[in-house]
Design a protein around this motif. Sequence first.
Motif, PDB file in Angstrom:
ATOM      1  N   GLU A  18     -40.289 -14.596 -39.534  1.00 34.93           N
ATOM      2  CA  GLU A  18     -39.479 -14.193 -38.380  1.00 34.93           C
ATOM      3  C   GLU A  18     -39.648 -12.709 -38.075  1.00 34.93           C
ATOM      4  O   GLU A  18     -39.754 -12.313 -36.919  1.00 34.93           O
ATOM      5  N   ARG A  19     -39.689 -11.903 -39.127  1.00 28.76           N
ATOM      6  CA  ARG A  19     -39.845 -10.459 -38.953  1.00 28.76           C
ATOM      7  C   ARG A  19     -41.214 -10.139 -38.341  1.00 28.76           C
ATOM      8  O   ARG A  19     -41.327  -9.305 -37.440  1.00 28.76           O
ATOM      9  N   VAL A  20     -42.256 -10.825 -38.798  1.00 34.38           N
ATOM     10  CA  VAL A  20     -43.606 -10.607 -38.273  1.00 34.38           C
ATOM     11  C   VAL A  20     -43.677 -11.024 -36.803  1.00 34.38           C
ATOM     12  O   VAL A  20     -44.224 -10.306 -35.964  1.00 34.38           O
ATOM     13  N   VAL A  21     -43.122 -12.178 -36.467  1.00 31.29           N
ATOM     14  CA  VAL A  21     -43.140 -12.661 -35.086  1.00 31.29           C
ATOM     15  C   VAL A  21     -42.396 -11.691 -34.178  1.00 31.29           C
ATOM     16  O   VAL A  21     -42.885 -11.322 -33.101  1.00 31.29           O
ATOM     17  N   ASP A  22     -41.215 -11.268 -34.584  1.00 30.81           N
ATOM     18  CA  ASP A  22     -40.439 -10.325 -33.775  1.00 30.81           C
ATOM     19  C   ASP A  22     -41.177  -9.003 -33.592  1.00 30.81           C
ATOM     20  O   ASP A  22     -41.196  -8.432 -32.502  1.00 30.81           O
ATOM     21  N   THR A  23     -41.798  -8.534 -34.657  1.00 28.35           N
ATOM     22  CA  THR A  23     -42.545  -7.274 -34.599  1.00 28.35           C
ATOM     23  C   THR A  23     -43.745  -7.397 -33.665  1.00 28.35           C
ATOM     24  O   THR A  23     -43.999  -6.514 -32.845  1.00 28.35           O
ATOM     25  N   ALA A  24     -44.477  -8.497 -33.778  1.00 31.81           N
ATOM     26  CA  ALA A  24     -45.647  -8.711 -32.923  1.00 31.81           C
ATOM     27  C   ALA A  24     -45.230  -8.825 -31.454  1.00 31.81           C
ATOM     28  O   ALA A  24     -45.875  -8.248 -30.577  1.00 31.81           O
ATOM     29  N   ARG A  25     -44.142  -9.549 -31.186  1.00 37.02           N
ATOM     30  CA  ARG A  25     -43.652  -9.662 -29.806  1.00 37.02           C
ATOM     31  C   ARG A  25     -43.300  -8.291 -29.228  1.00 37.02           C
ATOM     32  O   ARG A  25     -43.629  -7.983 -28.090  1.00 37.02           O
ATOM     33  N   GLY A  26     -42.604  -7.497 -30.015  1.00 39.40           N
ATOM     34  CA  GLY A  26     -42.230  -6.158 -29.551  1.00 39.40           C
ATOM     35  C   GLY A  26     -43.453  -5.305 -29.249  1.00 39.40           C
ATOM     36  O   GLY A  26     -43.499  -4.603 -28.236  1.00 39.40           O
ATOM     37  N   ALA A  27     -44.446  -5.370 -30.128  1.00 36.43           N
ATOM     38  CA  ALA A  27     -45.671  -4.593 -29.915  1.00 36.43           C
ATOM     39  C   ALA A  27     -46.407  -5.072 -28.671  1.00 36.43           C
ATOM     40  O   ALA A  27     -46.929  -4.260 -27.890  1.00 36.43           O
ATOM     41  N   MET A  28     -46.430  -6.378 -28.444  1.00 34.50           N
ATOM     42  CA  MET A  28     -47.100  -6.913 -27.257  1.00 34.50           C
ATOM     43  C   MET A  28     -46.347  -6.520 -25.985  1.00 34.50           C
ATOM     44  O   MET A  28     -46.971  -6.189 -24.976  1.00 34.50           O
ATOM     45  N   ARG A  29     -45.021  -6.543 -26.024  1.00 31.80           N
ATOM     46  CA  ARG A  29     -44.247  -6.125 -24.847  1.00 31.80           C
ATOM     47  C   ARG A  29     -44.527  -4.666 -24.509  1.00 31.80           C
ATOM     48  O   ARG A  29     -44.707  -4.305 -23.351  1.00 31.80           O
ATOM     49  N   ARG A  30     -44.541  -3.824 -25.537  1.00 31.13           N
ATOM     50  CA  ARG A  30     -44.803  -2.395 -25.295  1.00 31.13           C
ATOM     51  C   ARG A  30     -46.215  -2.186 -24.754  1.00 31.13           C
ATOM     52  O   ARG A  30     -46.430  -1.358 -23.867  1.00 31.13           O
ATOM     53  N   ALA A  31     -47.182  -2.939 -25.258  1.00 29.39           N
ATOM     54  CA  ALA A  31     -48.555  -2.835 -24.760  1.00 29.39           C
ATOM     55  C   ALA A  31     -48.625  -3.295 -23.295  1.00 29.39           C
ATOM     56  O   ALA A  31     -49.287  -2.665 -22.472  1.00 29.39           O
ATOM     57  N   ALA A  32     -47.919  -4.375 -22.972  1.00 30.89           N
ATOM     58  CA  ALA A  32     -47.905  -4.864 -21.590  1.00 30.89           C
ATOM     59  C   ALA A  32     -47.295  -3.826 -20.655  1.00 30.89           C
ATOM     60  O   ALA A  32     -47.794  -3.609 -19.544  1.00 30.89           O
ATOM     61  N   LEU A  33     -46.241  -3.165 -21.105  1.00 29.16           N
ATOM     62  CA  LEU A  33     -45.631  -2.105 -20.289  1.00 29.16           C
ATOM     63  C   LEU A  33     -46.601  -0.951 -20.062  1.00 29.16           C
ATOM     64  O   LEU A  33     -46.699  -0.421 -18.951  1.00 29.16           O
ATOM     65  N   ARG A  34     -47.333  -0.578 -21.117  1.00 26.37           N
ATOM     66  CA  ARG A  34     -48.303   0.515 -20.967  1.00 26.37           C
ATOM     67  C   ARG A  34     -49.410   0.137 -19.988  1.00 26.37           C
ATOM     68  O   ARG A  34     -49.817   0.949 -19.153  1.00 26.37           O
ATOM     69  N   ILE A  35     -49.897  -1.102 -20.079  1.00 23.39           N
ATOM     70  CA  ILE A  35     -50.954  -1.551 -19.167  1.00 23.39           C
ATOM     71  C   ILE A  35     -50.432  -1.565 -17.734  1.00 23.39           C
ATOM     72  O   ILE A  35     -51.088  -1.069 -16.817  1.00 23.39           O
ATOM     73  N   ARG A  36     -49.239  -2.128 -17.536  1.00 27.68           N
ATOM     74  CA  ARG A  36     -48.666  -2.174 -16.188  1.00 27.68           C
ATOM     75  C   ARG A  36     -48.495  -0.769 -15.616  1.00 27.68           C
ATOM     76  O   ARG A  36     -48.883  -0.497 -14.487  1.00 27.68           O
ATOM     77  N   ASP A  37     -47.940   0.127 -16.425  1.00 30.63           N
ATOM     78  CA  ASP A  37     -47.695   1.484 -15.945  1.00 30.63           C
ATOM     79  C   ASP A  37     -48.997   2.218 -15.637  1.00 30.63           C
ATOM     80  O   ASP A  37     -49.107   2.924 -14.630  1.00 30.63           O
ATOM     81  N   GLU A  38     -50.001   2.035 -16.483  1.00 25.62           N
ATOM     82  CA  GLU A  38     -51.307   2.663 -16.253  1.00 25.62           C
ATOM     83  C   GLU A  38     -51.959   2.099 -14.991  1.00 25.62           C
ATOM     84  O   GLU A  38     -52.526   2.845 -14.184  1.00 25.62           O
ATOM     85  N   ALA A  39     -51.880   0.794 -14.801  1.00 20.58           N
ATOM     86  CA  ALA A  39     -52.463   0.176 -13.601  1.00 20.58           C
ATOM     87  C   ALA A  39     -51.757   0.680 -12.348  1.00 20.58           C
ATOM     88  O   ALA A  39     -52.402   0.926 -11.321  1.00 20.58           O
TER      89      ALA A  39
END
Length: 151
Positions: A18-39
Amino acid sequence: MRVKGVDQVRAELRHTRERVVDTARGAMRRAALRIRDEARINAPRDKWNLEEAIQIIRTVGERGRLQLDIDIVSSVNGVDVGQYALIIHENYESIIREPNPDPLARQGTKDKQRQYPDHVIGEKFLQRAAEKEQGTLTKHLVSVITKAIEG
């Protein structure tokens, strides 16, 4: 050597998963935000509709997995930007070189380039943003997941 009970081991593994899944989701959300903002920064500016159309689309994928896509929605602020966005993404440079281009149509992009001198404002804005993030995303995911496993 201390031997733990099967129930305790199962509970620890479940908690780690559960901790790994939550951590991975958070990292993916932050990466998606960075990509969106950069685009959004990289996108040419006319009336802001193109920038606002670049959004994170959340869906549930196979086996209930969260899926995040950075895409251009077809309508924003009541304006259909779908085809326009595709044309600008793929052909902006050739469009602005057309004979007698409208000088006011490019003013927003020129102003934006002055605002973000370290960026290239123009075509392939979404592709370039994704490529920029891709270089560090895998390393970052491995790092945060490893930390989550180690507790």
